[in-house]
Scaffold this motif. Structure first.
Motif, short mmCIF file in Angstrom:
data_model
loop_
_atom_site.label_atom_id
_atom_site.label_comp_id
_atom_site.label_asym_id
_atom_site.label_seq_id
_atom_site.Cartn_x
_atom_site.Cartn_y
_atom_site.Cartn_z
N HIS A 172 0.79 -1.23 0.00
CA HIS A 172 0.00 0.00 0.00
C HIS A 172 0.82 1.28 0.00
O HIS A 172 0.35 2.32 -0.48
N PHE A 173 2.05 1.23 0.53
CA PHE A 173 2.76 2.49 0.76
C PHE A 173 4.13 2.59 0.06
O PHE A 173 4.64 3.69 -0.09
N ALA A 174 4.72 1.47 -0.34
CA ALA A 174 6.06 1.52 -0.93
C ALA A 174 6.06 2.18 -2.30
O ALA A 174 7.12 2.55 -2.81
N LYS A 175 4.90 2.33 -2.87
CA LYS A 175 4.81 2.99 -4.18
C LYS A 175 5.25 4.45 -4.10
O LYS A 175 5.54 5.08 -5.12
N ASN A 176 5.28 4.99 -2.88
CA ASN A 176 5.71 6.38 -2.71
C ASN A 176 7.22 6.53 -2.66
O ASN A 176 7.73 7.63 -2.48
N MET A 177 7.94 5.42 -2.83
CA MET A 177 9.40 5.43 -2.78
C MET A 177 9.97 4.97 -4.12
O MET A 177 9.25 4.43 -4.96
N PRO A 178 11.28 5.14 -4.32
CA PRO A 178 11.91 4.57 -5.50
C PRO A 178 11.76 3.05 -5.51
O PRO A 178 11.50 2.44 -4.46
N PRO A 179 11.90 2.41 -6.66
CA PRO A 179 11.78 0.95 -6.71
C PRO A 179 12.82 0.27 -5.81
O PRO A 179 13.97 0.72 -5.73
N ILE A 180 12.39 -0.79 -5.14
CA ILE A 180 13.27 -1.54 -4.24
C ILE A 180 13.56 -2.90 -4.86
O ILE A 180 12.64 -3.62 -5.24
N VAL A 181 14.83 -3.25 -4.95
CA VAL A 181 15.25 -4.58 -5.38
C VAL A 181 15.95 -5.24 -4.21
O VAL A 181 16.85 -4.65 -3.59
N TYR A 182 15.52 -6.46 -3.89
CA TYR A 182 16.04 -7.19 -2.74
C TYR A 182 17.11 -8.18 -3.18
O TYR A 182 16.90 -8.98 -4.11
N VAL A 183 18.25 -8.12 -2.51
CA VAL A 183 19.36 -9.06 -2.74
C VAL A 183 19.48 -9.90 -1.48
O VAL A 183 19.91 -9.41 -0.43
N GLN A 184 19.07 -11.17 -1.57
CA GLN A 184 18.93 -12.01 -0.38
C GLN A 184 19.91 -13.18 -0.42
O GLN A 184 19.96 -13.93 -1.41
N THR A 185 20.66 -13.36 0.66
CA THR A 185 21.56 -14.51 0.76
C THR A 185 21.01 -15.55 1.72
O THR A 185 20.21 -15.24 2.60
N VAL A 186 21.45 -16.77 1.53
CA VAL A 186 21.29 -17.84 2.51
C VAL A 186 22.70 -18.34 2.80
O VAL A 186 23.43 -18.72 1.88
N VAL A 187 23.10 -18.31 4.07
CA VAL A 187 24.48 -18.60 4.47
C VAL A 187 24.48 -19.74 5.48
O VAL A 187 23.65 -19.79 6.39
#
Length: 425
Positions: free
Chosen positions: A207-222
């Protein structure tokens, strides 16, 4: 909505060259960018390999990487030495400090009725979606949220939008999300990707992240390999929940040890470079509690621990009330406006208590017996217990010391341990 890269397995050991190539391939798919913000974790998540990935992002973008904002949450700002150790050659001048009490903006509010539903009636307050103002107002055209997916006591599985809304969040949002997780119950959440706290954050994203720049998630599993070395088992990069869900599924296989019998005595070592407070060090309690038998003893070797809360106000509350368990904490929240105004502290008092089920024996490097017993822990002399339980000789898992069987954990932040009879789907 896309998954730009995803690969991993319980036996994968992704080399740094492979990580770099995979990251660069994913970033190529995003197209050219003019001003990028990286949001990695802080030094308390050193083992996440996020520092290496942030350095690689700087190598890719060069001067287009304008800002690096470690997701401190309530933690203290990183030192120059910690930044250099974790982020390598990434220029020091790029780093910003998150102030969780002052430097935030509110994007919107998740209604109290939603929290009432997801918490099964345990809370009914609204939840403000708060982030550091740099995320909304910094003029960036990409936010790279970098971090490790691993079992977590507040939200079930760490990272994804938690890195944004808690890691760069404000005091009200952090307090209320932590308290929601505590009153719902850690044992009902740890190791699960779908929890009440996650649903609240997902509502905020939708609902609210549209008010920000696009977010790309870089996720690790360690995880650790057979030689005991930390390795990247998985890397998932995307702009929606899919990358998190894939990483969470792999993390359960890599970081979650389901046990066929309970532990009667556990010894947990807290690396002094990583764990300097019980606020962080109580991962020794959170991550083992589902594996510990009734009347078990948890021995925490904590050479670097010198305080309870990293935040002065929270430290004062911990010292005042101690780890007193759920019923008493809920009473205190009603009685003390200071605690009611610091709900993450109240949540921590619940999280750090054994609820009278087992003994927590802290062996701190820089706290007195009076301080430890004052917060309702049992005290252990660090020198004495370190001599008996020599961490240079113990191996992760079952050991026999002086004829007694113990279970040793060298870093509680890397996993979750549970007896199968206590972990219910």
């Amino acid at each position: 909505m896309s998954l730009f890269f995803g690969a991993g397995s319980p036996t994968t050991e992704m080399s740094l060259a492979e990580v770099r190539a995979n990251l660069f391939s994913a970033l190529d798919k995003l197209g050219a960018r003019k001003k990028v913000l990286a949001v990695p974790p802080d030094f308390t998540r050193m083992h996440s390999q996020s520092g290496v990935l942030t350095e690689m992002a700087w190598q890719y973008y060069g001067d287009k990487l304008a800002d690096v904002l470690p997701a401190l949450g309530t933690h203290k700002a990183m030192t120059d030495g910690e930044i250099a150790t974790m982020f390598g050659a990434t220029p020091r001048g790029l780093f910003r400090v998150h102030d969780w009490r002052n430097d935030v903006v509110t994007l919107g509010e998740v209604p109290g009725s939603f929290l009432y539903d997801v918490s099964e009636g345990k809370v009914d307050y609204p939840w403000p979606a708060q982030v550091n103002r740099l995320l909304r107002d910094g003029g960036h055209d990409l936010i790279l949220s970098i971090g490790q997916v691993v079992p977590h006591e507040v939200i079930g599985m760490a990272n994804y939008n938690k890195n944004i809304f808690v890691g760069t969040g404000g005091s009200i949002g952090i307090h209320r999300s932590h308290f929601l997780g505590a009153v719902y119950g850690m044992e009902r959440m740890m190791g699960r990707a779908d929890t009440p706290v996650r649903r609240v954050l997902n509502y905020a994203s939708e609902h609210f992240a549209k008010n920000m720049p696009p977010i790309v998630y870089v996720q690790t599993v360690v995880g650790k390999n057979a030689a005991g070395d930390l390795v990247i088992r998985g890397l998932y990069i995307g702009d929606d929940a899919e990358c998190f869900e894939l990483a969470a599924a792999l993390s359960l296989k890599v970081n979650f040890q389901m046990m066929d019998r309970e532990i009667k005595k556990a010894v947990v070592f807290l690396d002094p470079h990583e764990f300097r407070s019980t606020w962080l060090g109580n991962k020794s309690v959170y991550r083992t509690r589902m594996a510990l038998a009734d009347h078990a003893e948890l021995i925490v070797l904590a050479p670097g621990v010198h305080e309870f809360g990293e935040d002065a106000a929270i430290d004062k509350l911990i010292r005042k009330y101690g780890y007193c368990g759920t019923p008493r904490t809920l009473e205190l929240v009603k009685e003390d406006p200071a605690l009611a105004g610091n709900l993450s502290a109240a949540a921590h008092l619940i999280h750090g208590s054994s609820e009278g089920r087992f003994t927590i024996r802290y062996c701190p490097g820089h706290l007195t017996r009076e301080e430890i017993e004052g917060v309702h822990f049992a005290y252990g002399d660090l020198k004495e217990y370190s001599a008996k339980y020599d961490v240079t000789k113990l191996k992760d898992g079952w050991n026999v010391v002086d004829g007694e069987e113990i279970f040793y954990i060298s870093n509680p932040g890397l996993g979750l341990w549970a007896y199968e009879g206590r972990f219910k789907d």
